[in-house]
Design an enzyme around this catalytic site. Structure first.
Site, PDB file in Angstrom:
ATOM      1  CG  ASP A  74      -1.739  -1.431   1.408  1.00  0.00           C
ATOM      2  OD1 ASP A  74      -2.259  -1.518   0.133  1.00  0.00           O
ATOM      3  OD2 ASP A  74      -2.243  -1.563   2.435  1.00  0.00           O
ATOM      4  CE  LYS A  77       2.263  -2.443  -4.279  1.00  0.00           C
ATOM      5  NZ  LYS A  77       1.910  -2.302  -2.965  1.00  0.00           N
ATOM      6  N   GLY A 101      -4.494  -4.223  -4.124  1.00  0.00           N
ATOM      7  CA  GLY A 101      -5.497  -3.119  -4.212  1.00  0.00           C
ATOM      8  C   GLY A 101      -4.831  -2.075  -4.270  1.00  0.00           C
ATOM      9  CG  HIS A 102      -2.082  -1.683  -7.438  1.00  0.00           C
ATOM     10  ND1 HIS A 102      -0.802  -2.500  -7.998  1.00  0.00           N
ATOM     11  CD2 HIS A 102      -1.569  -2.176  -5.826  1.00  0.00           C
ATOM     12  CE1 HIS A 102      -0.677  -3.332  -7.478  1.00  0.00           C
ATOM     13  NE2 HIS A 102      -0.959  -3.291  -6.052  1.00  0.00           N
ATOM     14  CD  GLN A 284       0.832  -9.180  -2.120  1.00  0.00           C
ATOM     15  OE1 GLN A 284       1.035  -9.334  -3.306  1.00  0.00           O
ATOM     16  NE2 GLN A 284      -0.673  -8.552  -3.250  1.00  0.00           N
TER      17      GLN A 284
HETATM   18  P1  GDP Z   1      -1.118   0.831  -3.072  1.00  0.00           P
HETATM   19  O1  GDP Z   1      -1.159  -0.498  -2.832  1.00  0.00           O
HETATM   20  O2  GDP Z   1       0.604   0.596  -3.096  1.00  0.00           O
HETATM   21  O3  GDP Z   1      -1.199   0.533  -5.150  1.00  0.00           O
HETATM   22  O4  GDP Z   1      -1.460   1.657  -3.235  1.00  0.00           O
HETATM   23  P2  GDP Z   1      -3.242   1.966  -1.930  1.00  0.00           P
HETATM   24  O5  GDP Z   1      -3.585   2.343  -3.559  1.00  0.00           O
HETATM   25  O6  GDP Z   1      -3.793   0.312  -2.155  1.00  0.00           O
HETATM   26  O7  GDP Z   1      -3.060   2.897  -1.167  1.00  0.00           O
HETATM   27  C1  GDP Z   1      -2.282   4.231  -1.152  1.00  0.00           C
HETATM   28  C2  GDP Z   1      -3.394   5.129  -1.029  1.00  0.00           C
HETATM   29  O8  GDP Z   1      -2.902   6.242  -0.610  1.00  0.00           O
HETATM   30  C3  GDP Z   1      -3.999   4.837  -2.161  1.00  0.00           C
HETATM   31  O9  GDP Z   1      -5.922   6.066  -1.369  1.00  0.00           O
HETATM   32  C4  GDP Z   1      -3.532   6.316  -2.572  1.00  0.00           C
HETATM   33  O10 GDP Z   1      -5.384   7.008  -3.270  1.00  0.00           O
HETATM   34  C5  GDP Z   1      -3.337   6.804  -1.571  1.00  0.00           C
HETATM   35  N1  GDP Z   1      -2.361   7.803  -2.235  1.00  0.00           N
HETATM   36  C6  GDP Z   1      -1.631   7.441  -2.767  1.00  0.00           C
HETATM   37  N2  GDP Z   1       0.135   8.968  -3.071  1.00  0.00           N
HETATM   38  C7  GDP Z   1      -0.899   9.725  -2.023  1.00  0.00           C
HETATM   39  C8  GDP Z   1      -0.201  10.969  -1.986  1.00  0.00           C
HETATM   40  O11 GDP Z   1       1.572  11.101  -2.669  1.00  0.00           O
HETATM   41  N3  GDP Z   1      -0.815  11.704  -1.228  1.00  0.00           N
HETATM   42  C9  GDP Z   1      -2.174  11.150  -0.111  1.00  0.00           C
HETATM   43  N4  GDP Z   1      -2.883  12.008   0.382  1.00  0.00           N
HETATM   44  N5  GDP Z   1      -2.567  10.000  -0.899  1.00  0.00           N
HETATM   45  C10 GDP Z   1      -1.840   9.179  -1.937  1.00  0.00           C
HETATM   46  P1  IMO Z   2      -0.781  -3.861  -2.417  1.00  0.00           P
HETATM   47  O1  IMO Z   2      -0.485  -4.691  -3.562  1.00  0.00           O
HETATM   48  C1  IMO Z   2      -0.728  -4.261   1.829  1.00  0.00           C
HETATM   49  C2  IMO Z   2      -1.177  -9.083   3.409  1.00  0.00           C
HETATM   50  C3  IMO Z   2      -2.425  -9.090   4.921  1.00  0.00           C
HETATM   51  C4  IMO Z   2      -2.299  -9.862   5.706  1.00  0.00           C
HETATM   52  C5  IMO Z   2      -0.759 -10.376   4.700  1.00  0.00           C
HETATM   53  C6  IMO Z   2      -1.856 -12.131   4.302  1.00  0.00           C
HETATM   54  O2  IMO Z   2      -2.242  -2.867  -2.579  1.00  0.00           O
HETATM   55  O3  IMO Z   2       0.131  -3.353  -1.785  1.00  0.00           O
HETATM   56  P2  IMO Z   2      -2.643 -12.826   2.229  1.00  0.00           P
HETATM   57  O4  IMO Z   2      -4.388 -12.492   1.691  1.00  0.00           O
HETATM   58  O5  IMO Z   2      -2.041 -12.071   0.975  1.00  0.00           O
HETATM   59  O6  IMO Z   2      -2.193 -14.093   2.581  1.00  0.00           O
HETATM   60  O7  IMO Z   2      -2.263 -12.266   3.538  1.00  0.00           O
HETATM   61  O8  IMO Z   2      -0.390  -9.691   3.462  1.00  0.00           O
HETATM   62  N1  IMO Z   2      -1.460  -8.250   2.203  1.00  0.00           N
HETATM   63  C7  IMO Z   2      -1.278  -6.385   2.158  1.00  0.00           C
HETATM   64  N2  IMO Z   2      -1.479  -5.754   3.029  1.00  0.00           N
HETATM   65  N3  IMO Z   2      -1.165  -4.355   0.188  1.00  0.00           N
HETATM   66  C8  IMO Z   2      -1.323  -5.373  -0.012  1.00  0.00           C
HETATM   67  O9  IMO Z   2      -1.186  -5.424  -1.597  1.00  0.00           O
HETATM   68  C9  IMO Z   2      -1.760  -6.763   0.819  1.00  0.00           C
HETATM   69  N4  IMO Z   2      -1.605  -8.349   0.333  1.00  0.00           N
HETATM   70  C10 IMO Z   2      -1.544  -9.205   0.899  1.00  0.00           C
HETATM   71  O10 IMO Z   2      -2.909  -7.344   5.056  1.00  0.00           O
HETATM   72  O11 IMO Z   2      -1.344  -8.896   6.309  1.00  0.00           O
HETATM   73 MG    MG Z   3      -3.005  -1.045  -1.688  1.00  0.00          MG
END
Ligand code: GDP
Ligand code: IMO
Ligand code: MG
Length: 493
Positions: A74, A77, A101-102, A284
């Protein structure tokens, strides 16, 4: 044109006057005593267009870059890959499944992509799901429907590996039972069946995407697996497997997916041979990697850059560079050690400001200070040559910022990341305290407009780690991005 951070700035190198730099003593910038000399560069920012830039390397023309999570997932990415994708031809996922979840936000649209690489949102770009990904066809179909509703046509642009393993409902059922049985030791998984699907792959009784294309073979394999799983489920958890209508549903989905399915290793390698550029979208993060993460509180795949080779059939010699994505702080979802975790009150503030709730499960993310020991480790394990720092804006109102610069274990400084989660849970972090900038970085697209102390924070990180900060994210929107001039990363777009 706008300003940005310069790699040489972190080692105190002199920049040319043409770049419009100015030099500021480190102690004044960073507000801490041990800083080395830092300089402030104001230079051109490169914005990704829809062109394909090719980088000359020996006798071939190609560009292949990995984007990897440097923390516990998270990191942002999705946003980073979406931004860079404008400058690449192929965007490919190599590991994980719909546990990812991207989030991508642009022009008032918000997408959360789970299985399909973010590049699909860029017209004309190819998105590839590799053999290292575990695919729930029901989830994939739902994601395709969402894209279709938003008018995004994937025809001829989305490619799914015939070698990718399938997730079945029994994987989810068994995962839920296993997590419940673990009690206090539960991993806190996303309950998507990811772990059990990888278990089956390694145990050599997985069923793959390619099997969907041969109904007789698929039915025969599934029958065998179901008989075995049902026996295990009854004996271990006292419940039978619910498999009614499953084979038909999967075969139907297989027909829908048929046009997407191919040998994607051939596709990517031919693309590279033809001088096309490839961006590898990590899922991840390093600390969730099955081998190098905080085992057993990890996911079940290789989330590190090495996963690209095994999860897409691309040799290491074909990869040019690795970008590591980190937040300006740290978050983690699920159980497991987290040395820099903030106390409840502070965590709640950062969680609210950063909207730190899981993009997939909606679970509140645990929040903590930036951990440079983790980043140092991630740089080594992944071969990261450029860092992307996201969510800088979340600290806009922060008075003081703590950064972990070392661990102590039982009173002794630790030189390396401990292998055992139990030991990591017992380390005491050593912090440097930096002053907050207490002004707005949200939405800033020009490094010259960043507050002096925000620049100092980034320089502290880069200086400590000895790696450039190539990109800064100042908001969730595609446009809230700064590409740092004269960095390696700036040459990729
Ligand atoms: P990922 O799994 O690495 O793609 O990250 P996620 O999408 O799960 O979580 C990142 C969260 O931060 C999302 O809600 C994005 O919209 C948000 N986000 C990404 N970059 C920024 C930033 O620079 N500032 C803020 N405030 N939010 C951001
Ligand atoms: P992105 O790509 C954050 C975490 C879960 C749990 C552990 C194992 O959005 O960064 P799983 O269901 O994979 O067997 O769970 O890994 N986890 C993540 N945490 N971002 C993710 O993906 C994750 N994918 C798995 O919360 O702790
Ligand atoms: Mg994510």
């Amino acid at each position: 044109m706008c300003g940005c951070l310069h790699r040489e700035a972190f080692t105190g190198a002199t920049l040319s006057p043409a770049e419009g730099k100015k030099k500021v003593p480190a102690s004044e910038e960073a507000g801490y005593s041990t800083a080395r000399c830092v300089a402030f560069a104001v230079a051109r920012v490169f914005r990704p267009g829809d062109f394909t830039a090719m980088q000359s390397r020996g006798d071939r023309l190609m560009k292949s870059i990995v984007v990897v999570g440097a923390q516990w997932g998270d990191e942002g990415k999705g946003k980073v890959v979406d931004y860079l994708a404008g400058s690449f031809d192929y965007i490919a996922r190599c590991a994980g499944g719909h546990n990812a979840g991207h989030t991508v936000i642009y022009d008032g649209n918000r997408f959360v992509l789970q299985l399909i690489p973010c590049g699909i949102l860029r017209p004309g770009k190819h998105a590839v799901i590799g053999s290292g990904v575990v695919v729930d066809p029901v989830a994939l179909a739902a994601e395709l429907d969402t894209l279709a509703k938003s008018g995004i046509d994937v025809t001829g642009r989305l490619h799914l590996s015939n070698r990718a393993h399938l997730i079945f409902p029994y994987h989810r059922q068994m995962e839920k039972a296993a997590e419940a049985a673990r009690g206090a030791w539960k991993i806190g998984t996303t309950s998507r069946g990811i772990g059990p699907a990888y278990e089956d792959k390694m145990a050599r009784h997985g069923i793959r995407v390619g099997d969907l294309l041969n109904p007789a073979r698929f039915r025969e394999k599934l029958e065998r697996v179901i008989a075995e799983k049902d026996a295990v489920c009854r004996a271990t958890y006292g419940v039978p497997l619910d498999t009614a209508g499953m084979a038909e549903q999967y075969l139907e989905l297989g027909e829908r997916l048929r046009p997407l399915i191919s040998d994607v290793s051939v596709l990517i390698n031919h693309a590279l041979d033809a001088g096309r550029s490839v961006l590898f979208e990590g899922a991840q993060g390093t600390m969730l990697d099955i081998d190098f993460g905080t085992y057993p509180y990890v996911t079940s795949s290789n989330a590190i850059s090495g996963g690209v080779c095994t999860g897409l059939g691309v040799g290491p010699t074909r990869i040019d560079a690795v970008a590591g994505v980190t937040k300006a702080y740290t978050t983690r979802v699920g159980s497991g050690p987290f040395p820099t975790e903030m106390p409840d009150l502070e965590a709640t503030e950062v969680r609210d400001r950063g909207k730190e709730y899981g993009a997939v499960t909606g679970r509140p993310r645990r929040c903590g200070w930036l951990d440079l020991v983790v980043l140092q480790y991630a740089i080594r394990i992944n071969g990261i040559s450029s860092l992307v720092v996201t969510k800088l804006d979340v600290f806009d109102t922060q008075k003081e910022i703590q950064v972990c610069i070392g661990y102590h274990y039982k009173g002794t400084p630790l030189r390396e990341m401990p292998a055992a989660a139990e030991d990591l849970a017992e380390v005491t972090p050593e912090y440097a305290t930096l002053p907050g900038w207490q002004s707005v970085t949200y939405g800033v697209q020009d490094a010259a407009k960043l507050p002096r102390l925000a620049v100092a924070y980034l320089k502290f990180i880069s200086d400590f780690l000895g790696v450039e900060v190539g990109m800064i994210s100042t908001g969730p929107d595609r446009d809230a991005t700064i590409v740092c001039a004269a960095t390696q990363l700036a040459t990729w777009i």
